[in-house]
Write an enzyme that holds these catalytic residues in place. Structure first.
Site, PDB file in Angstrom:
ATOM      1  N   ASN A 279      70.622  10.787  48.301  1.00 41.95           N
ATOM      2  CA  ASN A 279      70.480   9.335  48.387  1.00 41.95           C
ATOM      3  C   ASN A 279      70.466   8.822  49.824  1.00 41.95           C
ATOM      4  O   ASN A 279      70.290   7.633  50.052  1.00 41.95           O
ATOM      5  CB  ASN A 279      71.563   8.642  47.559  1.00 41.95           C
ATOM      6  CG  ASN A 279      71.278   8.805  46.070  1.00 41.95           C
ATOM      7  OD1 ASN A 279      70.183   9.219  45.692  1.00 41.95           O
ATOM      8  ND2 ASN A 279      72.249   8.513  45.236  1.00 41.95           N
TER       9      ASN A 279
ATOM     10  N   ASP B  61      64.713   2.818  33.739  1.00 36.84           N
ATOM     11  CA  ASP B  61      64.835   4.270  33.667  1.00 36.84           C
ATOM     12  C   ASP B  61      65.979   4.621  32.721  1.00 36.84           C
ATOM     13  O   ASP B  61      66.492   3.746  32.028  1.00 36.84           O
ATOM     14  CB  ASP B  61      64.990   4.896  35.061  1.00 36.84           C
ATOM     15  CG  ASP B  61      66.270   4.461  35.764  1.00 36.84           C
ATOM     16  OD1 ASP B  61      67.128   3.853  35.092  1.00 36.84           O
ATOM     17  OD2 ASP B  61      66.401   4.740  36.958  1.00 36.84           O
TER      18      ASP B  61
END
Ligand code: EPU
Length: 417
Positions: A18, A113
């Protein structure tokens, strides 16, 4: 995999997914070659590399050495296509740099998602504050500006990781001073701001809730080492605890995992710092621990499924509260297939620990759910098969070989299409 093995040994964590995806996007801000070190060999890095290539960059990835080199041309394309964005939601992080570099960005809307719908309102409002126009057209977010962006005061309603990154990357070359309040403070945000400052940006307040950015004319390319992946380190820490094992985790920063490690200590683990990481030893059945996910420095949502797995075999009952992603409890239904006793109500889950789980086929629905299911399988009686390993590939490099080295009985089988 066959459950019941105690995991013992050492692992090394690579740079954070990330962070590195955003560092790759930040490279777009400077013409020339930016080199990133300690890049994990994961699917999402490949997708981001492909996205940058389509924008006109040359990208090389030396998987064994963990080095990514991105050569950014003087003139970039500014469109991120749906076929890539739908594979990786984090593609949205090119929005800010493209707008800053090209005065225009067209990024496919990622949609929902498997962990729920995720808004972009704060990204867009921040860019509009800096002087951009933004519209949604034919499934694309189209942002543009006819002159240089200009510094402004921006307040985020919620310390969103993505919105903080978008606004910071747009503001570094804006005219004048931008002050962003209530920003995310994750170590990955600190890493990105650190690299931007190395590139010549003037960001102060890094690591606090307010960032002040004095716009500069241009940035230059750099070589930067990615911050270690705290979520992968935390996953190994839970692996030690759940299997009553003993794992030393190298290239890990315990200060980035303070609350998670305190929870593991409450659960009965003994945690000691080593020179470049920490060691987790568990000599008894874990005790249940309550969890409440919150933005950093709170308990990370990306370790919530792993801790639910731990609580599923712990002594006692635990209440887990998920505050970041509405659908992150979806994986609980899969955990129930292994015999876990978990009841959910909205964003709360009540987990009653069982002495043992029972091996079964299960399906990973996202990266962290996949990690949680593998951890549960390690302590389930008999054989557990985790389908959907491509989700795990998105965030964990060499997961199965590392598990094998630590003593797990696990093999990877290619899934038939
Ligand atoms: N949100 C909005 N509007 C916005 C932005 C965010 O409503 O404009 C909401 C989202 O819908 C979500 C919450 O705010 O409910 C948190 O979103 P945030 O922007 O903080 O997260 P993100 O940037 O989408 C990153 C990580 C996630 C991690 C979260 C929280 C990347 C690529 N993803 O997501 O990582 O869980 O921060 O720490 O950096 C993972 O690695 O498995 C993963 C999902």
């Amino acid at each position: 995999m066959v459950g019941g093995c105690r995991l013992v040994g050492e692992v090394r964590v690579t740079g954070a997914k990330n962070s590195v995806l955003k560092l790759m996007a930040a490279a777009l801000l400077a013409e020339g070659t930016t080199t990133l070190l300690d890049v994990p060999d994961i699917l999402d890095v490949e997708i981001m590399a492909e996205l940058l290539r389509r924008l006109g960059c040359e990208v090389t990835h030396d998987q064994t050495g963990g080095v990514v080199a991105i050569t950014v041309p003087a003139v970039l394309d500014h469109r991120a296509d749906y076929d890539l964005v739908r594979r990786m939601r984090a593609s949205i992080c090119v929005l800010g740099p493209l707008l800053a570099r090209c005065g225009a960005a067209e990024v496919a809307l990622p949609g929902g998602d498997n962990i729920g719908s995720r808004g972009l309102d704060m990204h867009v409002e921040g860019l509009i504050k800096l002087g951009a126009h933004a519209v949604n057209e034919h499934g694309y977010l189209i942002a543009s500006t006819d002159k240089r962006l200009r510094g402004e005061s921006v307040y985020l309603d919620f310390p969103s990781v993505g919105a903080t990154e978008t606004i910071v990357m747009a503001a570094v070359t804006a005219e004048g001073i931008t002050v962003i309040d209530n920003v995310a403070r994750e170590p990955e945000i600190v890493d990105i701001c650190t690299m931007l400052n190395e590139m010549g940006a003037q960001i102060s307040g890094v690591g606090s809730s307010t960032l002040t950015i004095e716009g500069v004319d241009a940035l230059h390319p750099v070589t930067h080492r990615t911050v270690p992946d705290r979520i992968v380190a935390g996953t190994w820490a839970v692996a030690a605890a759940i299997t009553q094992g003993d794992i030393t985790i190298h290239n890990a920063k315990p200060e980035h995992l303070q609350i998670a490690l305190e929870k593991l200590a409450t659960s009965g683990a003994v945690i000691t710092e080593v020179e470049d990481g920490f060691r987790v030893v568990m000599n008894e059945r874990p005790k249940s621990v309550d969890i409440v996910t919150l933005p950093y420095p709170g308990f990370p949502t990306d370790l919530q499924p792993q801790f639910i797995a731990l609580n599923a075999i712990a002594d006692g009952a635990a209440l887990v509260t998920e505050n970041l992603f509405e659908a992150r409890f979806r994986f609980v239904q899969e955990l129930a297939r292994l015999g876990a006793d978990v009841r959910t109500d909205g964003h709360h889950a009540l987990v009653r620990g069982r002495i043992e789980l029972s091996g079964a086929p299960v399906e990973a629905t996202d990266i962290r759910a996949g990690a949680g299911l593998v951890l549960a399988g390690l302590v389930a009686d008999g054989t557990t098969t985790v389908y959907g390993v491509s989700h795990i590939d998105r965030g964990y490099s060499g997961f199965v070989p590392d598990l094998v080295r630590l003593g797990a009985q696990i093999i990877r089988v290619d899934e038939p299409h």
